[in-house]
Write a protein that holds these residues in place. Sequence first.
Motif, PDB file in Angstrom:
ATOM      1  N   THR A  70       9.437 -42.859  40.639  1.00  0.00           N
ATOM      2  CA  THR A  70       9.235 -44.093  41.405  1.00  0.00           C
ATOM      3  C   THR A  70      10.077 -43.999  42.679  1.00  0.00           C
ATOM      4  OG1 THR A  70      11.001 -45.140  40.178  1.00  0.00           O
ATOM      5  CG2 THR A  70       8.767 -45.460  39.338  1.00  0.00           C
TER       6      THR A  70
ATOM      7  N   THR B 144       9.785 -42.733  48.062  1.00  0.00           N
ATOM      8  CA  THR B 144       9.205 -41.453  48.496  1.00  0.00           C
ATOM      9  C   THR B 144       7.793 -41.212  47.959  1.00  0.00           C
ATOM     10  OG1 THR B 144      11.480 -40.633  48.508  1.00  0.00           O
ATOM     11  CG2 THR B 144       9.734 -39.006  48.846  1.00  0.00           C
TER      12      THR B 144
ATOM     13  N   ASP C 191      12.293 -42.584  34.521  1.00  0.00           N
ATOM     14  CA  ASP C 191      13.399 -43.493  34.242  1.00  0.00           C
ATOM     15  C   ASP C 191      12.973 -44.958  34.287  1.00  0.00           C
ATOM     16  OD1 ASP C 191      12.943 -43.349  37.000  1.00  0.00           O
ATOM     17  OD2 ASP C 191      14.754 -42.213  37.380  1.00  0.00           O
TER      18      ASP C 191
ATOM     19  N   HIS D 121      20.966 -36.999  42.851  1.00  0.00           N
ATOM     20  CA  HIS D 121      20.423 -37.250  41.505  1.00  0.00           C
ATOM     21  C   HIS D 121      18.925 -36.944  41.449  1.00  0.00           C
ATOM     22  CE1 HIS D 121      19.829 -41.646  42.887  1.00  0.00           C
ATOM     23  NE2 HIS D 121      18.604 -41.215  42.627  1.00  0.00           N
TER      24      HIS D 121
ATOM     25  N   GLY E 290      15.665 -37.898  38.614  1.00  0.00           N
ATOM     26  CA  GLY E 290      15.626 -38.961  37.620  1.00  0.00           C
ATOM     27  C   GLY E 290      16.817 -39.837  37.962  1.00  0.00           C
TER      28      GLY E 290
ATOM     29  N   ARG F 180      17.561 -52.421  48.544  1.00  0.00           N
ATOM     30  CA  ARG F 180      16.445 -52.823  49.406  1.00  0.00           C
ATOM     31  C   ARG F 180      15.250 -53.329  48.605  1.00  0.00           C
ATOM     32  NH1 ARG F 180      16.198 -47.321  48.769  1.00  0.00           N
ATOM     33  NH2 ARG F 180      14.174 -46.250  48.914  1.00  0.00           N
TER      34      ARG F 180
ATOM     35  N   LYS G 183      18.569 -37.179  54.017  1.00  0.00           N
ATOM     36  CA  LYS G 183      18.651 -36.409  52.766  1.00  0.00           C
ATOM     37  C   LYS G 183      18.758 -34.896  53.005  1.00  0.00           C
ATOM     38  CE  LYS G 183      16.488 -39.724  49.674  1.00  0.00           C
ATOM     39  NZ  LYS G 183      15.311 -40.040  48.846  1.00  0.00           N
TER      40      LYS G 183
HETATM   41  C1  F6R Z   1      12.957 -42.686  40.516  1.00  0.00           C
HETATM   42  C2  F6R Z   1      13.874 -41.555  40.451  1.00  0.00           C
HETATM   43  C3  F6R Z   1      14.921 -41.360  41.500  1.00  0.00           C
HETATM   44  C4  F6R Z   1      14.367 -41.402  42.918  1.00  0.00           C
HETATM   45  C5  F6R Z   1      15.488 -41.258  43.928  1.00  0.00           C
HETATM   46  C6  F6R Z   1      14.994 -41.311  45.362  1.00  0.00           C
HETATM   47  O1  F6R Z   1      12.064 -42.652  39.434  1.00  0.00           O
HETATM   48  O2  F6R Z   1      13.799 -40.818  39.538  1.00  0.00           O
HETATM   49  O3  F6R Z   1      15.541 -40.126  41.281  1.00  0.00           O
HETATM   50  O4  F6R Z   1      13.428 -40.376  43.075  1.00  0.00           O
HETATM   51  O5  F6R Z   1      16.429 -42.268  43.738  1.00  0.00           O
HETATM   52  O6  F6R Z   1      14.484 -42.581  45.608  1.00  0.00           O
HETATM   53  P1  F6R Z   1      13.727 -42.919  46.969  1.00  0.00           P
HETATM   54  O7  F6R Z   1      12.420 -42.188  46.940  1.00  0.00           O
HETATM   55  O8  F6R Z   1      13.515 -44.402  46.927  1.00  0.00           O
HETATM   56  O9  F6R Z   1      14.600 -42.455  48.080  1.00  0.00           O
END
Ligand code: F6R
Length: 235
Positions: free
Chosen positions: A36, A39, A67, A138, A140, A167, A203
């Motif tokens: 989720t 991204t 998760d 991280h 997950g 956010r 990132k």
């Molecule tokens: C979500 C997950 C997290 C996100 C990470 C990046 O299921 O496993 O590892 O992939 O926090 O989140 P975004 O895409 O919102 O920058």
Amino acid sequence: MNVRQFDRYEEMSRHAAFAVAAQIRQKPDSVLGLATGSTPIALYEDLVKLYQDGLISFRNVKTFNLDEYCGLSTGHPESYHSFMEQHLFSKIDILKENTHLMDGCAKDPAEECRRYEAEIAAAGGIDLQILGIGLDGHIGFNEPDSNFSADSHMVELDASTREANARFFNGDIAKVPTSALTMGMRCIMSARRVILISSGEKKHEILKKALSGPVCPEVPASILQLHPNVDIMFC
Ligand code: F6R
């Protein structure tokens, strides 16, 4: 490890969606591991389009999400159950019983994690795992630690993760749950193929550490260096 940089988020997302579509066309009963966060949103939009165009069907696909927040009911608007319904499941022909997420309100989190891993094993393991990456590395919700956690487990979320995810909660960090259930590294590393997508220059530094620095639990995504079939797509 294949690493590819894209100029635009949309281009990266389309490329990732085509890879998922190819997986489903090659094996219609594929088991997908899903992420989720912000991204994968365009990737899911592209998958919905491919489904609407009749190019893929999710009729026999099974999904397992990485998760779920602890303490949010499945119907809470910011639960990952709701996220998946909103962005993907309600728009494709997947069967409800073939979609799986951990129950963040389970009375016994350790038992819930064991149950979830048993379900993944019963489904034959994950064919293709989609991952995002957190600013702290991280994957997950496996946060930086002094050792890699093989088992799926309950985790205290790092302050930086809660801050980044505020956010989604009207910018109010106090509303972001303090803990979550996450797939452990064994499940993620057992996936037959992994695609990690990452968007935004902020990132790039953690990605560089993860891809070319030492493999260490302080940078959880670095474990992917040990996986035999990983695509990194970033922009
Ligand atoms: C979500 C997950 C997290 C996100 C990470 C990046 O299921 O496993 O590892 O992939 O926090 O989140 P975004 O895409 O919102 O920058």
